[in-house]
Design a protein around this motif. Structure first.
Motif, PDB file in Angstrom:
ATOM      1  N   TYR A  94       0.827  -1.200   0.000  1.00 42.80           N
ATOM      2  CA  TYR A  94       0.000   0.000   0.000  1.00 42.80           C
ATOM      3  C   TYR A  94       0.869   1.261   0.000  1.00 42.80           C
ATOM      4  O   TYR A  94       1.999   1.264   0.492  1.00 42.80           O
ATOM      5  N   ARG A  95       0.296   2.327  -0.535  1.00 43.16           N
ATOM      6  CA  ARG A  95       0.932   3.644  -0.498  1.00 43.16           C
ATOM      7  C   ARG A  95      -0.174   4.700  -0.420  1.00 43.16           C
ATOM      8  O   ARG A  95      -1.320   4.435  -0.784  1.00 43.16           O
ATOM      9  N   PRO A  96       0.146   5.920   0.030  1.00 43.80           N
ATOM     10  CA  PRO A  96      -0.876   6.969   0.125  1.00 43.80           C
ATOM     11  C   PRO A  96      -1.453   7.299  -1.245  1.00 43.80           C
ATOM     12  O   PRO A  96      -0.746   7.310  -2.253  1.00 43.80           O
ATOM     13  N   ALA A  97      -2.748   7.578  -1.275  1.00 48.73           N
ATOM     14  CA  ALA A  97      -3.437   7.959  -2.506  1.00 48.73           C
ATOM     15  C   ALA A  97      -3.642   9.474  -2.541  1.00 48.73           C
ATOM     16  O   ALA A  97      -3.596  10.151  -1.509  1.00 48.73           O
ATOM     17  N   SER A  98      -3.897   9.985  -3.717  1.00 51.31           N
ATOM     18  CA  SER A  98      -4.022  11.435  -3.888  1.00 51.31           C
ATOM     19  C   SER A  98      -5.194  12.016  -3.099  1.00 51.31           C
ATOM     20  O   SER A  98      -5.207  13.214  -2.801  1.00 51.31           O
ATOM     21  N   ARG A  99      -6.182  11.194  -2.725  1.00 45.87           N
ATOM     22  CA  ARG A  99      -7.307  11.711  -1.947  1.00 45.87           C
ATOM     23  C   ARG A  99      -6.852  12.278  -0.598  1.00 45.87           C
ATOM     24  O   ARG A  99      -7.537  13.133  -0.020  1.00 45.87           O
ATOM     25  N   LEU A 100      -5.706  11.828  -0.100  1.00 45.67           N
ATOM     26  CA  LEU A 100      -5.199  12.390   1.145  1.00 45.67           C
ATOM     27  C   LEU A 100      -4.930  13.888   1.028  1.00 45.67           C
ATOM     28  O   LEU A 100      -4.911  14.597   2.039  1.00 45.67           O
ATOM     29  N   MET A 101      -4.701  14.366  -0.195  1.00 47.28           N
ATOM     30  CA  MET A 101      -4.499  15.801  -0.388  1.00 47.28           C
ATOM     31  C   MET A 101      -5.723  16.613   0.023  1.00 47.28           C
ATOM     32  O   MET A 101      -5.621  17.823   0.268  1.00 47.28           O
ATOM     33  N   ASP A 102      -6.881  15.955   0.103  1.00 45.76           N
ATOM     34  CA  ASP A 102      -8.079  16.658   0.574  1.00 45.76           C
ATOM     35  C   ASP A 102      -7.861  17.255   1.958  1.00 45.76           C
ATOM     36  O   ASP A 102      -8.353  18.353   2.264  1.00 45.76           O
ATOM     37  N   PHE A 103      -7.128  16.536   2.819  1.00 47.29           N
ATOM     38  CA  PHE A 103      -6.899  17.030   4.176  1.00 47.29           C
ATOM     39  C   PHE A 103      -6.023  18.285   4.145  1.00 47.29           C
ATOM     40  O   PHE A 103      -6.280  19.243   4.866  1.00 47.29           O
ATOM     41  N   SER A 104      -4.969  18.261   3.319  1.00 49.20           N
ATOM     42  CA  SER A 104      -4.106  19.433   3.203  1.00 49.20           C
ATOM     43  C   SER A 104      -4.877  20.622   2.657  1.00 49.20           C
ATOM     44  O   SER A 104      -4.774  21.744   3.179  1.00 49.20           O
ATOM     45  N   TYR A 105      -5.671  20.379   1.612  1.00 48.05           N
ATOM     46  CA  TYR A 105      -6.460  21.460   1.031  1.00 48.05           C
ATOM     47  C   TYR A 105      -7.442  22.028   2.059  1.00 48.05           C
ATOM     48  O   TYR A 105      -7.592  23.257   2.190  1.00 48.05           O
ATOM     49  N   THR A 106      -8.116  21.151   2.788  1.00 48.72           N
ATOM     50  CA  THR A 106      -9.105  21.601   3.776  1.00 48.72           C
ATOM     51  C   THR A 106      -8.454  22.473   4.834  1.00 48.72           C
ATOM     52  O   THR A 106      -8.977  23.534   5.195  1.00 48.72           O
ATOM     53  N   PHE A 107      -7.295  22.039   5.324  1.00 54.12           N
ATOM     54  CA  PHE A 107      -6.600  22.821   6.346  1.00 54.12           C
ATOM     55  C   PHE A 107      -6.209  24.191   5.811  1.00 54.12           C
ATOM     56  O   PHE A 107      -6.497  25.229   6.431  1.00 54.12           O
ATOM     57  N   LEU A 108      -5.538  24.224   4.653  1.00 51.67           N
ATOM     58  CA  LEU A 108      -5.052  25.493   4.123  1.00 51.67           C
ATOM     59  C   LEU A 108      -6.197  26.394   3.673  1.00 51.67           C
ATOM     60  O   LEU A 108      -6.137  27.618   3.841  1.00 51.67           O
ATOM     61  N   HIS A 109      -7.245  25.810   3.127  1.00 53.71           N
ATOM     62  CA  HIS A 109      -8.407  26.589   2.685  1.00 53.71           C
ATOM     63  C   HIS A 109      -9.094  27.274   3.867  1.00 53.71           C
ATOM     64  O   HIS A 109      -9.609  28.400   3.737  1.00 53.71           O
ATOM     65  N   GLN A 110      -9.087  26.612   5.024  1.00 56.29           N
ATOM     66  CA  GLN A 110      -9.758  27.143   6.210  1.00 56.29           C
ATOM     67  C   GLN A 110      -8.832  27.990   7.088  1.00 56.29           C
ATOM     68  O   GLN A 110      -9.293  28.591   8.059  1.00 56.29           O
ATOM     69  N   SER A 111      -7.524  28.025   6.776  1.00 54.22           N
ATOM     70  CA  SER A 111      -6.553  28.692   7.648  1.00 54.22           C
ATOM     71  C   SER A 111      -6.453  30.176   7.315  1.00 54.22           C
ATOM     72  O   SER A 111      -5.866  30.561   6.294  1.00 54.22           O
ATOM     73  N   ARG A 112      -6.998  31.008   8.176  1.00 58.12           N
ATOM     74  CA  ARG A 112      -6.854  32.454   7.990  1.00 58.12           C
ATOM     75  C   ARG A 112      -5.395  32.863   8.138  1.00 58.12           C
ATOM     76  O   ARG A 112      -4.915  33.765   7.452  1.00 58.12           O
ATOM     77  N   LEU A 113      -4.669  32.182   9.021  1.00 57.94           N
ATOM     78  CA  LEU A 113      -3.247  32.480   9.209  1.00 57.94           C
ATOM     79  C   LEU A 113      -2.483  32.276   7.900  1.00 57.94           C
ATOM     80  O   LEU A 113      -1.690  33.126   7.489  1.00 57.94           O
TER      81      LEU A 113
END
Length: 285
Positions: A94-113
């Motif tokens: 197994y290896r990480p799939a591109s769907r994991l990028m959803d978490f990075s996008y969600t964090f950065l999209h919601q980060s006012r900082l």
């Protein structure tokens, strides 16, 4: 290493959001009825891939997570079915799939900082043609959340999400210098404090001296602490209460830069950039 919701800051809509603080509380907070252990085990499987050299088989996943092989198989298969892990049909690894990028996008999209910082980091990177990073605290580490790399940066130095020990980094020094003393003491006591280079300072008292120095001068500074040739300079991003929520960090390298030159040119740059971000944060709180 547990974060608790101690301390609150105002959100953009005037609501209160908990500000995670380090309590070093071990496992006791997991005994509460609101803690879902099966969910934690699923995330444990994902975290097994963070520092993995490549794809992983079930036996390796079980070893890295502390789960028995049957549980590792169930959680891994579920994550595969949900699209968060890819499976090689021949090797069954197994290896990480591109769907994991959803978490990075969600964090950065919601980060006012991050939103406030990114333009200022880009502008800072143009001054001397350097990499400029924004880092935040997570457990006893810093984590790079926004990275503006220079043209010759190595791939690992461009990837957001990389963690480094706070006790060995200028970003960690800058943040801890503007945190409460009891929180700092807990973080340093819980830190692994391993030597990353021959020059890494690992003695707890010496690390506390570096934190005091960062508080006095307004920026953290280190030579050869995390990487042998790296000179790292960082300044804290403060909220309206003077609490460090992040740091602006710039790495430069020997022999192109000297420590004296970095103090003279990079330190004012990171402090000015951090103050600009802090000012916007304070005005919106």
């Amino acid at each position: 290493m547990i974060y608790s919701g101690q301390g609150f800051g105002s959100g953009m809509d005037g609501s209160l959001h908990s500000k995670p603080t380090f309590s070093g509380g071990g496992e006791q907070n997991k005994a509460g009825t609101l803690f879902v252990s099966s969910l934690e085990k699923g995330f444990r499987v994902l975290e097994a891939f963070r520092e993995a050299p490549g794809d992983l088989g079930l036996t390796e996943i079980a070893l890295r997570t502390g789960l028995d092989k049957s549980a590792a198989q169930r959680f891994t298969n579920t994550l595969h079915q949900l699209g968060y892990l890819e499976k090689d049909a021949r090797s069954r690894r197994y290896r990480p799939a591109s769907r994991l990028m959803d978490f990075s996008y969600t964090f950065l999209h919601q980060s006012r900082l991050a939103e406030i910082a990114v333009v200022r980091l880009i502008n800072a990177s143009k001054v001397h043609g350097t990499t400029v990073n924004l880092c935040e605290m997570i457990d006893t580490n810093i984590i790079y959340t926004v990275r503006i790399p220079h043209s010759r940066a190595s791939y690992p130095a461009t990837v957001p999400g990389r963690r480094m020990p706070a006790s060995s980094t200028s970003g960690g020094m800058a943040i801890l210098a503007f945190r409460p003393a009891n929180e700092v003491a807990s973080i340093i006591a819980a830190s692994e404090r391993r030597a990353m280079t021959p020059n890494t300072i690992t003695d707890a008292d010496a690390i506390m001296d570096r934190i005091d120095e960062a508080r006095d001068q307004g920026f953290g500074f280190g030579v050869g602490q995390a990487l042998p040739q790296e000179i790292s300079v960082a300044a804290p991003v403060l909220d309206s209460q003077g609490y460090a929520v992040a740091a602006v960090q710039v790495p430069v390298y020997l022999p192109q830069w000297s420590a004296e030159e970095a103090r003279a040119k990079i330190a004012p740059l990171v402090m000015e950039t951090a103050r600009s971000i802090s000012g916007v944060l304070a005005s919106e709180s």
